[in-house]
Design a protein around this motif. Structure first.
Motif, PDB file in Angstrom:
ATOM      1  N   SER A  99      -9.449   3.513  -2.107  1.00 13.02           N
ATOM      2  CA  SER A  99      -9.426   4.930  -1.701  1.00 13.02           C
ATOM      3  C   SER A  99      -8.034   5.512  -1.893  1.00 13.02           C
ATOM      4  O   SER A  99      -7.041   4.787  -1.910  1.00 13.02           O
TER       5      SER A  99
ATOM      6  N   PHE B 165      -0.985  -3.770   8.356  1.00 14.34           N
ATOM      7  CA  PHE B 165      -2.288  -3.580   7.721  1.00 14.34           C
ATOM      8  C   PHE B 165      -3.281  -4.627   8.224  1.00 14.34           C
ATOM      9  O   PHE B 165      -4.460  -4.327   8.442  1.00 14.34           O
TER      10      PHE B 165
ATOM     11  N   ALA C 200      -4.565   7.269  -0.856  1.00 15.93           N
ATOM     12  CA  ALA C 200      -3.745   7.040   0.333  1.00 15.93           C
ATOM     13  C   ALA C 200      -4.057   8.064   1.413  1.00 15.93           C
ATOM     14  O   ALA C 200      -4.382   9.223   1.127  1.00 15.93           O
ATOM     15  N   ALA C 201      -3.945   7.626   2.672  1.00 15.67           N
ATOM     16  CA  ALA C 201      -4.116   8.508   3.830  1.00 15.67           C
ATOM     17  C   ALA C 201      -2.907   8.300   4.737  1.00 15.67           C
ATOM     18  O   ALA C 201      -2.998   7.640   5.779  1.00 15.67           O
TER      19      ALA C 201
ATOM     20  N   PHE D 278      -2.360   4.327   5.212  1.00 17.02           N
ATOM     21  CA  PHE D 278      -3.764   4.376   5.629  1.00 17.02           C
ATOM     22  C   PHE D 278      -3.819   4.918   7.048  1.00 17.02           C
ATOM     23  O   PHE D 278      -2.800   4.963   7.761  1.00 17.02           O
ATOM     24  N   THR D 279      -4.990   5.338   7.469  1.00 11.50           N
ATOM     25  CA  THR D 279      -5.149   5.873   8.814  1.00 11.50           C
ATOM     26  C   THR D 279      -4.953   4.775   9.846  1.00 11.50           C
ATOM     27  O   THR D 279      -5.583   3.721   9.776  1.00 11.50           O
TER      28      THR D 279
ATOM     29  N   LEU E  94       0.828  -1.209   0.000  1.00  8.41           N
ATOM     30  CA  LEU E  94       0.000   0.000   0.000  1.00  8.41           C
ATOM     31  C   LEU E  94       0.864   1.261   0.000  1.00  8.41           C
ATOM     32  O   LEU E  94       0.547   2.246  -0.674  1.00  8.41           O
TER      33      LEU E  94
ATOM     34  N   GLN F  98     -14.026  -3.250   4.539  1.00  7.32           N
ATOM     35  CA  GLN F  98     -12.866  -2.449   4.936  1.00  7.32           C
ATOM     36  C   GLN F  98     -11.672  -2.692   4.008  1.00  7.32           C
ATOM     37  O   GLN F  98     -10.945  -1.755   3.649  1.00  7.32           O
TER      38      GLN F  98
ATOM     39  N   VAL G 120      -9.995   0.444   1.697  1.00  8.69           N
ATOM     40  CA  VAL G 120      -8.602   0.930   1.757  1.00  8.69           C
ATOM     41  C   VAL G 120      -7.952   0.856   0.382  1.00  8.69           C
ATOM     42  O   VAL G 120      -7.297   1.810  -0.062  1.00  8.69           O
ATOM     43  N   TRP G 121      -8.136  -0.271  -0.310  1.00 11.06           N
ATOM     44  CA  TRP G 121      -7.480  -0.428  -1.607  1.00 11.06           C
ATOM     45  C   TRP G 121      -8.074   0.482  -2.684  1.00 11.06           C
ATOM     46  O   TRP G 121      -7.374   0.868  -3.626  1.00 11.06           O
TER      47      TRP G 121
ATOM     48  N   GLU H  59      -4.546  -3.580  11.546  1.00 12.30           N
ATOM     49  CA  GLU H  59      -5.458  -2.455  11.396  1.00 12.30           C
ATOM     50  C   GLU H  59      -6.843  -2.932  10.954  1.00 12.30           C
ATOM     51  O   GLU H  59      -7.870  -2.493  11.495  1.00 12.30           O
TER      52      GLU H  59
ATOM     53  N   SER I  56      -2.097  12.189  11.036  1.00  6.86           N
ATOM     54  CA  SER I  56      -2.104  12.205   9.576  1.00  6.86           C
ATOM     55  C   SER I  56      -0.947  13.059   9.069  1.00  6.86           C
ATOM     56  O   SER I  56      -0.595  14.062   9.679  1.00  6.86           O
TER      57      SER I  56
END
Length: 565
Positions: free
Chosen positions: A237, A203, A239-240, A256-257, A5, A230, A234-235, A206, A266
């Protein structure tokens, strides 16, 4: 460590910021770290690419890069030839992998591609021509019976073979359920790591936390619908990027968050997150070099002291012979003429003792010279063995700290090795500025193919704590024979340990030692009850004595299934 990711987020960021730009300068920062100044979108950006084991990364850094005194290898010279003045056409990421392709176009050399494999201990930088053939690589890897992929000049480049895991973007709810039902592992997170491509332990924990509010929840089929949602979110969206802090130090970084870790924040971009996590643009290898040189210099000094002490050691027979020579000179003093250089004194009917004489000295003075040598040798026999044992322990500890420094994977671990070196008076270096009190990294954790948990110490003090505080008497203890290295413990919980687990743990003990580059290494193993601390003068953390050990000969291997802290 960078996961799939993170690599995806980096690829998107770099494609949007420096693709289309021109390489102005190439920097050689450390043996395994390069940098580039890329002029794109009316500004200069600085790209850092590292193939350092466990710290492999690609990111844009905020400060201008600078070259260091790095030996220019054929690979680095080729990079300069092919990439200087080239345009960066595009940045591409291999789906669900930690591999980035940077495609360049230069007027003289044409199209070339720099492949950046961010694969932990197997990280590499590989330069390809327009046809996909290897021009050269930072790490050349020959083909063997156990490794089909050769990374050598003129060979065709092939990516690492994909793991037999499911693509999270080509998976239905029912397929996910079926895969997890058959997957090994007790917890939901463990099953996700072993089943779904691109799922790192971080991940997986998470995801488990988002679904169950716990990172260690056992698998339950009822979790699958929300888990599927979930995973896809994540995949699919953007990147966060985020970082979680522990004791004011970055403890984890992700694309990710991070909701399952406290003190997470963040970060605006993936590069900014990685720069904050790994530190400034100066590579850890560059930090290690002067420390390593200081420790190595101290080690050589101790080795000279050891050699000097060993020369002082003589056998009991030799010591008594010195005394006998003095006595024989006194016994035959009236037969010695002035200027005589040797006395042949009979000691039995069959043999004589040849005694060198100083012609400038009288017989009594020659005798006293031998008596003085006798007293010095006798006193040395009493004191030197203890001093030699202290020096031997100091040398073993210095070699251990060198090993700890070589294997340090974060600024925290470098700082710990630095503290140990300073305490042992091996160096006089200032601490690394880390912006706060250094946290202590946990031991490395692995799961054997048979499901046994294996712990690997990161440094001398952790070795000591792992062996004598964490391990139980019936657990299996392993160590590379004759080399500084990590203590490795198989947690048995009273069960018999299969040979496959022994060999798995032994390969870790070999890799996390000074013998990691050898083709095969002898590793000793024994129940922990047979391991004891070195006591007395010269004792240091992690130094042990072992009895009733057995030996396995294995290849050093860095297994990829390390469980994150």
């Amino acid at each position: 460590m960078i996961d799939a990711l993170t690599a995806r987020a980096l690829g998107a960021e770099l494609q949007g910021t420096i693709a289309g730009g021109r390489v102005q300068t190439i920097y050689f920062i450390a043996p395994q770290v390069i940098g580039m100044e890329v002029y794109a979108n009316h500004k200069r950006s600085y790209l850092l690419l590292s193939a350092e084991p466990q710290r492999a990364r690609a990111l844009l850094v905020t400060e201008k890069l600078r070259s260091a005194a790095v030996a220019l290898t054929p690979f680095l010279l080729l990079l300069k030839k092919y990439l200087s003045g080239a345009f960066l056409n595009r940045v591409r990421v291999i789906a669900r992998e930690r591999i980035l392709h940077f495609e360049f176009d230069q007027r003289e050399q044409g199209i070339s591609t720099l492949v950046v494999e961010l694969l932990g201990n197997r990280a590499n930088l590989i330069l390809l021509d327009a046809g996909g053939n290897i021009l050269d690589a930072l790490q050349r890897i020959p083909s063997t019976n156990t490794r089909a992929r050769a990374i050598l000049p003129r060979a065709k480049y092939f990516p690492p073979p994909p793991q037999p895991k499911a693509d999270p973007l080509n998976l239905s709810d029912a397929q996910l359920r079926a895969l997890l039902e058959k997957s090994p592992g007790d917890t939901l997170a463990e099953r996700l790591v072993s089943t779904i491509a691109g799922t790192s332990p971080l991940f997986a924990r998470e995801l488990a936390f988002r679904v169950t509010r716990s990172t260690n929840s056992a698998y339950d089929a009822a979790f699958v619908p929300m888990l599927y949602e979930q995973l896809a979110r994540v995949w699919n969206s953007p990147a966060a990027p985020s970082i979680a802090f522990e004791n004011a130090q970055p403890g984890a970084v992700a694309a990710f968050t991070l909701t399952h870790l406290p003190n997470a924040e963040s970060i605006p971009s993936m590069s900014a997150a990685l720069e904050k996590f790994f530190g400034a643009e100066e590579s850890y290898e560059a930090v290690k070099v002067p420390l390593r040189e200081q420790i190595a210099a101290a080690l050589k000094k101790m080795e000279r002291v050891r050699a000097s002490l060993q020369r002082e050691l003589v056998s009991s027979e030799e010591i008594e012979t010195l005394k006998l020579k003095g006595e024989m000179i006194l016994g035959y003093q009236y037969e010695i003429i002035p200027g005589q250089t040797e006395l042949h004194a009979p000691v039995s009917e069959e043999s004589t003792l040849d005694i060198a004489l100083d012609p400038k000295l009288s017989p009594v003075e020659n005798a006293n010279k031998y008596f003085d040598e006798y007293k010095r040798a006798r006193d040395a026999m009493a004191r030197v063995p203890e001093r030699l044992a202290v020096v031997e322990n100091d040398i073993a500890y210095a070699e251990q700290i060198l090993n700890d420094l070589d294997l340090a994977e974060s600024r925290v671990e470098i700082e710990q090795a630095l503290e140990e070196a300073r305490a042992a008076k091996l160096i006089r270096a200032a601490p690394i500025r880390s912006g706060g009190r250094a946290a202590h990294a946990h031991e490395r954790q692995f799961m054997s193919p048979d499901g046994f948990q294996i712990l690997v110490g990161r440094n001398a003090r952790q070795n000591d704590a792992l062996t004598f505080e964490r391990a139980k008497a019936e657990d299996i203890w392993l160590h590379a024979r004759g080399y500084a290295g990590s203590h490795v413990v198989i947690l048995t919980n009273g069960a018999a340990v299969p040979q496959t687990t022994l060999e798995f743990a032994a390969s870790l003990a070999a890799y996390y030692s000074r013998a990691r580059t050898d083709g095969a290494v002898d590793v000793i193993y024994t129940p922990r009850r047979n391991v004891h601390r070195v006591r007395g003068a010269g004792a240091h953390p992690g130094l042990v004595t072992v009895r009733e050990e057995k030996v396995l000969r294995v290849r050093p291997l860095a297994h990829e299934n390390e469980k994150a802290d």
